[in-house]
Structures are given as structure tokens and as C-alpha cells.
Design a protein around this motif. Structure first.
Motif, PDB file in Angstrom:
ATOM      1  N   GLY A  25      24.725 -69.361 -20.486  1.00 17.07           N
ATOM      2  CA  GLY A  25      25.658 -70.369 -21.284  1.00 17.07           C
ATOM      3  C   GLY A  25      25.125 -71.028 -22.662  1.00 17.07           C
ATOM      4  N   ARG A  26      25.941 -71.281 -23.093  1.00 17.92           N
ATOM      5  CA  ARG A  26      25.516 -72.173 -24.717  1.00 17.92           C
ATOM      6  C   ARG A  26      26.224 -73.617 -24.162  1.00 17.92           C
ATOM      7  NH1 ARG A  26      25.238 -69.442 -30.764  1.00 17.92           N
ATOM      8  NH2 ARG A  26      24.310 -67.596 -29.893  1.00 17.92           N
ATOM      9  N   PHE A  27      25.419 -74.719 -24.603  1.00 14.99           N
ATOM     10  CA  PHE A  27      26.186 -76.011 -24.732  1.00 14.99           C
ATOM     11  C   PHE A  27      26.283 -76.972 -25.840  1.00 14.99           C
ATOM     12  CE2 PHE A  27      25.028 -74.434 -20.537  1.00 14.99           C
ATOM     13  CZ  PHE A  27      25.912 -74.391 -19.107  1.00 14.99           C
ATOM     14  N   TYR A  28      26.997 -77.435 -25.969  1.00 14.88           N
ATOM     15  CA  TYR A  28      27.133 -78.374 -26.887  1.00 14.88           C
ATOM     16  C   TYR A  28      27.262 -79.891 -26.553  1.00 14.88           C
ATOM     17  CZ  TYR A  28      27.758 -74.188 -29.017  1.00 14.88           C
ATOM     18  OH  TYR A  28      27.585 -72.880 -29.495  1.00 14.88           O
ATOM     19  N   SER A  29      27.281 -80.970 -27.289  1.00  7.20           N
ATOM     20  CA  SER A  29      27.567 -82.560 -27.736  1.00  7.20           C
ATOM     21  C   SER A  29      28.092 -82.506 -28.622  1.00  7.20           C
ATOM     22  CB  SER A  29      26.167 -83.354 -28.081  1.00  7.20           C
ATOM     23  OG  SER A  29      25.253 -83.333 -29.058  1.00  7.20           O
ATOM     24  N   PHE A  30      29.197 -83.686 -28.911  1.00 11.18           N
ATOM     25  CA  PHE A  30      30.471 -84.015 -29.765  1.00 11.18           C
ATOM     26  C   PHE A  30      30.475 -84.848 -29.771  1.00 11.18           C
ATOM     27  CE2 PHE A  30      31.630 -79.935 -27.346  1.00 11.18           C
ATOM     28  CZ  PHE A  30      31.755 -78.723 -27.732  1.00 11.18           C
TER      29      PHE A  30
ATOM     30  N   THR B 119      31.638 -87.819 -33.036  1.00  9.14           N
ATOM     31  CA  THR B 119      32.623 -88.509 -34.657  1.00  9.14           C
ATOM     32  C   THR B 119      31.616 -87.841 -35.620  1.00  9.14           C
ATOM     33  OG1 THR B 119      32.031 -90.922 -34.452  1.00  9.14           O
ATOM     34  CG2 THR B 119      33.687 -89.941 -33.216  1.00  9.14           C
ATOM     35  N   LEU B 120      32.311 -87.882 -36.430  1.00  4.59           N
ATOM     36  CA  LEU B 120      31.043 -87.601 -38.117  1.00  4.59           C
ATOM     37  C   LEU B 120      30.768 -89.459 -37.919  1.00  4.59           C
ATOM     38  CD1 LEU B 120      33.936 -86.890 -40.625  1.00  4.59           C
ATOM     39  CD2 LEU B 120      32.568 -85.598 -38.883  1.00  4.59           C
ATOM     40  N   GLY B 121      30.512 -90.336 -37.658  1.00  8.10           N
ATOM     41  CA  GLY B 121      29.616 -91.745 -37.173  1.00  8.10           C
ATOM     42  C   GLY B 121      29.146 -91.330 -36.536  1.00  8.10           C
ATOM     43  N   GLY B 122      29.093 -89.949 -36.001  1.00  6.84           N
ATOM     44  CA  GLY B 122      28.071 -90.259 -34.912  1.00  6.84           C
ATOM     45  C   GLY B 122      28.084 -90.885 -33.476  1.00  6.84           C
ATOM     46  N   ARG B 123      29.253 -91.119 -33.020  1.00  7.43           N
ATOM     47  CA  ARG B 123      29.381 -91.546 -31.631  1.00  7.43           C
ATOM     48  C   ARG B 123      29.911 -89.966 -30.794  1.00  7.43           C
ATOM     49  NH1 ARG B 123      34.795 -93.449 -29.523  1.00  7.43           N
ATOM     50  NH2 ARG B 123      35.717 -93.092 -32.118  1.00  7.43           N
ATOM     51  N   LEU B 124      29.150 -90.525 -29.698  1.00  5.38           N
ATOM     52  CA  LEU B 124      29.103 -89.622 -28.393  1.00  5.38           C
ATOM     53  C   LEU B 124      30.252 -90.094 -28.221  1.00  5.38           C
ATOM     54  CD1 LEU B 124      27.916 -86.836 -26.902  1.00  5.38           C
ATOM     55  CD2 LEU B 124      27.082 -88.947 -25.254  1.00  5.38           C
ATOM     56  N   ILE B 125      31.022 -88.328 -27.731  1.00  6.63           N
ATOM     57  CA  ILE B 125      32.091 -88.273 -27.562  1.00  6.63           C
ATOM     58  C   ILE B 125      32.466 -86.805 -26.308  1.00  6.63           C
ATOM     59  CG2 ILE B 125      35.093 -86.799 -28.214  1.00  6.63           C
ATOM     60  CD1 ILE B 125      34.666 -89.888 -29.427  1.00  6.63           C
ATOM     61  N   GLY B 126      31.703 -86.676 -26.237  1.00  6.32           N
ATOM     62  CA  GLY B 126      31.334 -85.817 -24.818  1.00  6.32           C
ATOM     63  C   GLY B 126      30.378 -84.529 -24.745  1.00  6.32           C
ATOM     64  N   TYR B 127      30.962 -83.759 -23.672  1.00  7.34           N
ATOM     65  CA  TYR B 127      29.857 -82.753 -23.805  1.00  7.34           C
ATOM     66  C   TYR B 127      31.094 -81.009 -23.423  1.00  7.34           C
ATOM     67  CZ  TYR B 127      26.078 -85.582 -23.770  1.00  7.34           C
ATOM     68  OH  TYR B 127      24.564 -86.013 -24.019  1.00  7.34           O
ATOM     69  N   GLY B 128      30.151 -80.115 -23.527  1.00  6.11           N
ATOM     70  CA  GLY B 128      31.094 -78.730 -23.133  1.00  6.11           C
ATOM     71  C   GLY B 128      30.001 -77.342 -23.624  1.00  6.11           C
ATOM     72  N   GLY B 129      31.370 -76.406 -22.784  1.00  8.76           N
ATOM     73  CA  GLY B 129      29.977 -75.689 -22.956  1.00  8.76           C
ATOM     74  C   GLY B 129      30.781 -73.950 -22.338  1.00  8.76           C
ATOM     75  N   PHE B 130      29.936 -73.096 -23.090  1.00  8.01           N
ATOM     76  CA  PHE B 130      30.472 -71.311 -22.218  1.00  8.01           C
ATOM     77  C   PHE B 130      30.075 -70.053 -21.667  1.00  8.01           C
ATOM     78  CE2 PHE B 130      30.374 -71.417 -27.245  1.00  8.01           C
ATOM     79  CZ  PHE B 130      29.735 -70.115 -27.304  1.00  8.01           C
TER      80      PHE B 130
END
Length: 275
Positions: free
Chosen positions: A163-168, A170-181
Motif C-alpha cells: 500500500g501507500r501511506f500518508y500523514s495528514f 493542517t496547513l499550519g503543520g499540525r499533525l492530524i492523523g495517518y491513513g493508507g490504502f
């Protein structure tokens, strides 16, 4: 930078994309395409530059799609273009053109792919949810595994996952979460989804799922699947439908997540992906 947006002022996604363009200090050329639709040759050129199947640009909801029988797979591209020329509302939006590319920007954050930089402070959509930026990360990223373990989500197949995985953030740089597919032809299994405690209650989960489905769509996925033990009601609120586990497509059923990592009690859900 010269930027053109084919815009529908009645569309929230289009307005949100326009707000992001302006947030980086660019005033684009705004084309209200319902009043001034692109010429046939220009529309064909835009589709070619987006590298999308023409049907991916067809909008169904709130249009004469059904009445015109546009679901018929026998229709040619020329016939679909004819319908778009006669009924511009069938053209999905917003289409954004910059020197960095041409893109159908759904969700609106994907406009950042073709802008020179992103806004550097947190911003929210019209509905009050957070704009997010996704960044692809390696399956072996230690922070991903740590966050999944702390959330009680499986990690044993991470390093071997296709799979591919991502961090998410905010535009200001605050980590909000992770996810993948994990992509299996036109089916995609969403996995390893988590929202940080500080990101909850701000619409982040929905926006993360939309971004993941958009990235998977670009790779050919048309149906998203998810397995969950406790979040089925949430996924139903964002358009997913429950299915019996034995009805899963063979590739999804044979994935490590479905074949043994997720418990038998996990609920299978799916939804079609349409930009």
C-alpha cells in the motif's frame, strides 16, 4: 503565476479551491463555465492534460445525467462531449490550470498539487472542517507504527504491505492523523486510519478519507472498501454501505487485513469513488 479556475460559484468544493488559490496570494482568472463554457477543442485539451478518462469528468448529481442516459457504457467520447457542450452542468468542477498542471480539484485540497506552495497557517473549509495536506510516507515510518499501536490498530503487516501511506497535517503543520490504502485493480482497501486526539471533532476523518480516495482514484480505483470493528456507523455517515464479508471481491477478501489480521467480527463496507 497565471492560474485559471473553471468555477461554479454555487459549488462549495469550487469555492473552497478558489479560497486556497487566493490564500497563497494568487488572483486567478475565474471562468464561470456555466455562463462561458470552454469550447469543444479546449475541453478536449483540458481532459487530455489531466490524463483522466472523459467519464471521470462527468458530473451525475444535480445534472441531467440520468435523463440523457449517460451511464450507457456504449457511448463514445464524442457523444459525451456533445452532451457536455449542450449541458455544461455535466462538467465536473473545479478544473484548475496552472503552469504546474491541470487538475480536477476534488477534494478542494488537491489544488495544492499544482500551486507553487501551500498556505502556511491553518484554514477551514466553508463547513468549518480543517483543510488538510497529505504527504506520502514509507510503510516503515516508525511514527506511523507507533501511532497505530497506540490506537490499537494492527501493524504486523505494515512493512510487507503493497500500500501507500500518508500523514495528514493542517496547513499550519499540525499533525492530524495517518491513513493508507492498498490498491487491487479498480478496488482499493482503505486501512490504518487514525485521527489524533487533537484533531478529533473537526471533520478531519472525513477529509482524510476523501483525500485517500482521490489519490486511489488517480491510480485507477473506483470502489473503496474498509474493514472496521467499531467505526461502521461513522463510515455510513460518509457514504459507505455495509456488506456481508463473503461478498468482498476476491482480491479484497485475500488481502492480509481481510484474510486474518482483522477479526471475524470486523464489518465490511464500501462506496463508489467518483470525483
Amino acid at each position: 503565476m497565471d492560474v485559471v479556475i473553471y468555477h461554479n460559484p454555487a459549488c462549495g468544493t469550487s469555492r473552497n479551491a478558489l479560497s486556497l488559490i487566493r490564500a497563497v496570494g494568487i488572483e486567478p482568472h475565474v471562468v464561470d463555465y456555466l455562463k462561458s463554457p470552454p469550447a469543444r477543442a479546449l475541453l478536449q485539451q483540458l481532459v487530455a492534460r489531466m490524463a483522466l478518462p472523459l467519464r471521470a469528468l462527468l458530473r451525475e448529481r444535480g445534472t441531467p445525467f440520468a435523463q440523457l442516459g449517460l451511464a450507457d457504457p456504449a457511448l463514445t467520447d464524442a457523444q459525451i462531449i456533445d452532451a457536455m457542450m449542450a449541458h455544461p452542468i455535466l462538467i465536473n468542477r473545479p478544473i484548475v490550470v496552472t503552469p504546474l498542471g491541470v487538475k480536477l480539484c476534488r477534494p478542494s485540497e488537491t489544488v495544492l498539487d499544482i500551486l507553487p506552495f501551500a498556505p502556511r497557517e491553518d484554514r477551514v473549509r466553508e463547513d468549518g472542517s480543517l483543510f488538510l495536506r497529505d504527504e506520502q510516507i514509507g510503510a516503515g515510518e516508525p511514527r506511523l507504527a507507533k501511532a497505530l499501536r497506540e490506537a490499537g490498530l494492527p501493524t504486523q503487516d505494515l512493512r510487507e504491505s503493497p500500500g501507500r501511506f500518508y500523514s495528514f497535517r493542517t496547513l499550519g503543520g499540525r499533525l492530524i492523523g495517518y491513513g493508507g490504502f492498498e490498491l487491487y485493480g479498480t478496488d482499493v482497501l482503505l486501512r490504518s486510519l487514525l485521527v489524533t486526539e487533537s484533531g478529533r471533532g473537526q471533520g478531519a476523518g472525513r477529509n482524510m478519507v476523501l483525500l485517500l480516495m482521490s489519490r486511489a482514484f488517480d491510480l485507477g480505483a473506483r470502489t473503496a472498501w474498509v474493514l472496521t470493528t467499531d467505526a461502521a456507523p461513522y463510515f455510513e455517515t460518509i457514504g459507505f454501505t455495509r456488506h456481508a464479508r463473503e461478498t468482498a471481491p476476491p482480491a479484497i477478501a485475500g488481502s492480509p487485513q481481510a484474510a486474518g489480521i482483522c477479526p471475524a467480527s470486523a464489518i465490511l463496507l464500501s462506496r463508489s469513488i467518483a470525483l
